[in-house]
Enzyme design. Structure first.
Site, short mmCIF file in Angstrom:
data_model
loop_
_atom_site.label_atom_id
_atom_site.label_comp_id
_atom_site.label_asym_id
_atom_site.label_seq_id
_atom_site.Cartn_x
_atom_site.Cartn_y
_atom_site.Cartn_z
N TYR A 80 33.66 19.87 10.47
CA TYR A 80 35.10 19.97 10.72
C TYR A 80 35.47 21.34 11.27
O TYR A 80 34.68 22.29 11.23
CB TYR A 80 35.91 19.68 9.45
N ARG A 127 32.04 25.74 18.09
CA ARG A 127 31.46 25.80 16.73
C ARG A 127 31.26 24.40 16.16
O ARG A 127 30.27 24.13 15.47
CB ARG A 127 32.36 26.65 15.82
N LYS A 176 29.71 24.25 9.56
CA LYS A 176 31.03 24.06 8.92
C LYS A 176 31.14 22.59 8.55
O LYS A 176 31.66 21.78 9.30
CB LYS A 176 32.14 24.52 9.87
#
Ligand code: PDD
Length: 289
Positions: free
Chosen positions: A33, A52, A151
Site C-alpha cells: 500500500y 515505491r 510497504k
C-alpha cells in the site's frame, strides 16, 4: 464530500465497495500500500509513491498495472467524485483473488483499490508545542525476516508498537532495530538535531525509505543545513537539541518529549521550523507545476 473507493476502476461510495473474501490481501495480508495526501486538491508526489508501490510489489513477486497514467486517471476520477477540499489517499494493491492456498498460480490479479477520504490534518497544537513519543519495547521487523522496505499491509509489527505508544500517552512510537539502534516510527521516520546538524538513521537500519524523509534531506542541502544519514541510538534522542518525525500525513512534526523527558528546551526548535516551512512551500510548489 466523503469517503469514496475505486475497486479495479469502479468508483463507488466506500461503504458500497467490495473485495472478495478470497482475495489474498484478506486471506494472507498479501498486499502492499501507499498513503498519499493532496495539497490544493492535487496528489502530492504520486510519481514517487507509485515507484515505491511497484518496488514493494516486485519484492513480493507481483506487479502493479503498468503505466502511471492508469493510476493518475483513476485517482483523478475518484478525487473529483469525492469532492473533498483536501484528501487522504490510500492505494492498496493485492496479489489478487486466490483459493486460500499458497498456490500462487491460481491467483487472479492484481486487485487495485484506492480510497479517498477528507484529509484531517494533525492538531495545530502538535506543531505549536510538539508531540510526545516513546521508544517501544517491540523491535522493528528484522530485514532478513520481513524487510521494512516493503510497504506491506502486514502492519502487525507497527500495530503492536502503536498500541504500546498509545497506552503510554504518546502520539508516535519509535522502534529500535534488532541491534538496538533507532530504526523509525511506527508510521514515520525520525530525525535529530544536535549542534545545528541534522541526522536520521540510514536505510540499512532496516526502515522504510520515507518520501518525506528524502525530501527533508534534500531540502536541508538547499537550505545549507548540514544533514546526514547515520546510525542513532536511543541516547541520541535524549541528548538531541531537537527531534522531529516525518511522514506524508504529519509532514515534519516536532517532538516535545521522548519517554516523558523533554527534548532540548521542550518545544519546536529553530531548525525544525525552517525545515517545516521549506517542506510546506515545496509541497505547494510541487502541486502547482
Ligand atoms: N506511513 N515509516 C513507516 C513504517 C511508515 O509507515 C511511513 C509512512 C513512513 C513515512 O513515509 P512517507 O514519508 O513516505 O509517508 C516511515 C504512512 C503515512 C502510513 O502508514 O499511512
Amino acid at each position: 464530500m466523503g469517503i469514496f473507493a475505486s475497486v479495479n476502476g469502479n468508483v463507488v461510495p466506500a461503504e458500497q465497495a467490495r473485495v472478495s473474501v478470497l482475495d489474498n490481501g484478506f486471506t494472507f495480508g498479501d498486499a502492499v500500500y501507499e498513503t498519499l495526501r493532496t495539497y490544493r486538491g492535487r496528489p502530492f508526489h504520486l510519481d514517487r509513491h507509485l515507484e515505491r508501490l511497484r518496488a514493494s510489489a516486485a519484492r513480493l513477486g507481483f506487479a502493479a498495472p503498468s503505466g502511471d497514467e492508469v493510476f493518475a486517471r483513476r485517482l483523478d476520477e475518484l478525487l473529483a467524485r469525492a469532492g473533498n477540499e483536501e484528501s487522504y489517499i490510500r492505494i492498496i494493491l493485492t496479489r489478487g483473488e486466490g483459493d486460500i492456498s499458497y498456490r500462487f498460480d491460481r491467483v487472479t490479479g492484481p486487485t487495485l483499490v484506492m480510497v479517498v477520504k477528507p484529509f484531517e490534518p494533525p492538531p495545530a497544537r502538535d506543531y505549536a508545542e510538539g508531540i510526545a513519543i516513546v521508544i517501544a519495547s517491540v523491535r522493528r521487523n528484522h530485514p532478513r525476516a520481513l524487510d521494512p522496505a516493503i510497504k506491506s499491509n502486514n502492519l502487525l509489527n507497527n500495530i503492536l508498537a502503536v498500541r504500546e505508544g498509545q497506552g503510554r500517552g504518546a502520539a508516535e512510537a519509535i522502534l529500535l532495530n534488532d541491534l538496538g539502534e533507532v530504526a523509525e516510527g511506527a508510521s514515520s521516520n525520525v530525525f535529530v538535531v544536535k549542534a545545528g546538524r541534522v541526522s536520521t538513521p540510514p536505510l540499512d537500519a532496516g526502515i522504510l525509505s520515507g518520501i518525506t524523509r528524502r525530501i527533508v534531506l534534500d531540502l536541508c542541502r538547499e537550505l545549507g543545513i548540514p544533514a546526514r544519514e547515520e546510525t542513532l541510538i536511543a541516547a541520541d534522542l535524549f541528548a538531541a537539541d531537537e527531534v522531529f518525525i516525518t511522514s506524508t500525513t504529519k509532514e515534519a512534526a516536532p517532538v516535545r518529549t521522548v519517554d516523558g523527558k523533554l527534548v532540548g528546551a521542550g518545544g519546536p526548535g529553530p531548525v525544525h521550523q525552517r525545515i517545516l516551512q521549506a517542506y510546506r512551500d515545496y509541497a505547494l510548489r510541487s502541486v502547482s507545476r
